[in-house]
Design an enzyme around this catalytic site. Structure first.
Site, PDB file in Angstrom:
ATOM      1  N   LYS A  83       0.860  -1.187   0.000  1.00 47.83           N
ATOM      2  CA  LYS A  83       0.000   0.000   0.000  1.00 47.83           C
ATOM      3  C   LYS A  83       0.898   1.241   0.000  1.00 47.83           C
ATOM      4  CE  LYS A  83      -4.410   1.101   2.224  1.00 47.83           C
ATOM      5  NZ  LYS A  83      -5.210   0.883   3.438  1.00 47.83           N
TER       6      LYS A  83
HETATM    7  O1  G3P Z   1      -8.036   1.817   5.138  1.00 53.32           O
HETATM    8  C1  G3P Z   1      -8.385   3.029   4.604  1.00 53.32           C
HETATM    9  C2  G3P Z   1      -9.787   3.496   4.901  1.00 53.32           C
HETATM   10  O2  G3P Z   1     -10.708   2.471   4.719  1.00 53.32           O
HETATM   11  C3  G3P Z   1      -9.927   4.249   6.210  1.00 53.32           C
HETATM   12  O3  G3P Z   1     -11.265   4.510   6.526  1.00 53.32           O
HETATM   13  O4  G3P Z   1     -12.960   5.235   8.182  1.00 53.32           O
HETATM   14  O5  G3P Z   1     -10.534   5.770   8.581  1.00 53.32           O
HETATM   15  O6  G3P Z   1     -11.827   6.941   6.812  1.00 53.32           O
HETATM   16  P1  G3P Z   1     -11.670   5.670   7.588  1.00 53.32           P
END
Ligand code: G3P
Length: 218
Positions: A83
Site C-alpha cells: 500500500k
Molecule cells: O483503510 C483506509 C480506509 O478504509 C480508512 O477509513 O474510516 O478511517 O476513513 P476511515
C-alpha cells in the site's frame, strides 16, 4: 464485488474468513496502532489466515525508503499487497514494484485525476476514500462513479477500484451499484450486511411452527 475487511484485528479476520465472504484484507498505520501489536507479526498472521491480498502500508515519504520497506513487507508472504500513498514518490514506487509484478494498492485517493495517475503507474488497486469525502460535505460515491467511467473509457487500465473509508451498509450497496471492483469494509459494517428484520421475523415464525410439530431432525 469482492469484499476485503478493513482491520488489523486478527481474531475478527479469522471469524469473518470462516464465513467464506472474505476476499482480502486491508490495513493502514492507524489500524496497526489501534491493534497495539507489532506490524510485521500482525501482517504475517493475517496472511496465514486469508489467501487473498493483504494490504500492508509503507510509512516512508521518499521512494528509495518506500522500496526498502516494501522489500521487507514482501518477504512476509506472497499475498502481501504493498500500500502506497498517492504522492509522486508513491507513484514512482508503484511503477517500480508493479513492473516487477508486485500488487500495489495506491491509497488516500480523493480525486478522479489521482485515480487516473495511479492506474497509469500500474496500481493493482486504487483506494478512493468515500467516508472522508462525505465528512467534508462532498459526495464520496460520485468519485467511485467517476473513476469507474474513466477506467471503462480506457481498456488498457487494469486497476481495480477498491472503495475505502466505508461507513455504512448503504455505502456498500451504492459502491456495488457503481461498479466498484472491491469494497474494504470495517468488521462492524460487514456484520450488519446479513441483517434484515424480516429474516429475524421469518425465523421466529418458522421456529415457533417447528416447535408445534414436536419433531426433531437429529
Ligand atoms: O483503510 C483506509 C480506509 O478504509 C480508512 O477509513 O474510516 O478511517 O476513513 P476511515
Amino acid at each position: 464485488m469482492k469484499f476485503f475487511v478493513d482491520t488489523a484485528d486478527v481474531a475478527e479476520i479469522k471469524d469473518l474468513a470462516a464465513t467464506g465472504v472474505l476476499d482480502g484484507v486491508t490495513t493502514n498505520p492507524s489500524l496497526i496502532a489501534k491493534s497495539g501489536r507489532k506490524f510485521l507479526d500482525v501482517i504475517a498472521e493475517i496472511c496465514a489466515v486469508v489467501p487473498g491480498p493483504v494490504s500492508a502500508e509503507v510509512t516512508a515519504m521518499d521512494v528509495e525508503t518506500m522500496l526498502k520497506e516494501a522489500a521487507v513487507l514482501r518477504r512476509i508472504a506472497p499475498n502481501v499487497a504493498i500500500k502506497l500513498p498517492l504522492t509522486w514518490d508513491g507513484l514512482k514506487a508503484c511503477k517500480a514494484l508493479s513492473s516487477e509484478g508486485v500488487a500495489c494498492n495506491v491509497t488516500l485517493c480523493f480525486s478522479a485525476n489521482q485515480a487516473l495517475l495511479a492506474a497509469k503507474a500500474g496500481a493493482a488497486y486504487i483506494s478512493p476514500f468515500i467516508g472522508r469525502l462525505d465528512d467534508i460535505g462532498e459526495d464520496g460515491m460520485q468519485l467511485i462513479r467517476d473513476i469507474r467511467r474513466i477506467y471503462d473509457n480506457y481498456g488498457s487500465l487494469k486497476t481495480e477500484i477498491l472503495s475505502a473509508s466505508i461507513r455504512s451498509s448503504e455505502h456498500v450497496k451504492q459502491a456495488a451499484l457503481a461498479g466498484s471492483d472491491v469494497a474494504t469494509v470495517p468488521p462492524g459494517v460487514l456484520r450488519e450486511l446479513v441483517k434484515h428484520p424480516l429474516t429475524d421475523k421469518g425465523l421466529d415464525a418458522f421456529n415457533a411452527d417447528w416447535a408445534k410439530t414436536g419433531q426433531s431432525i437429529l
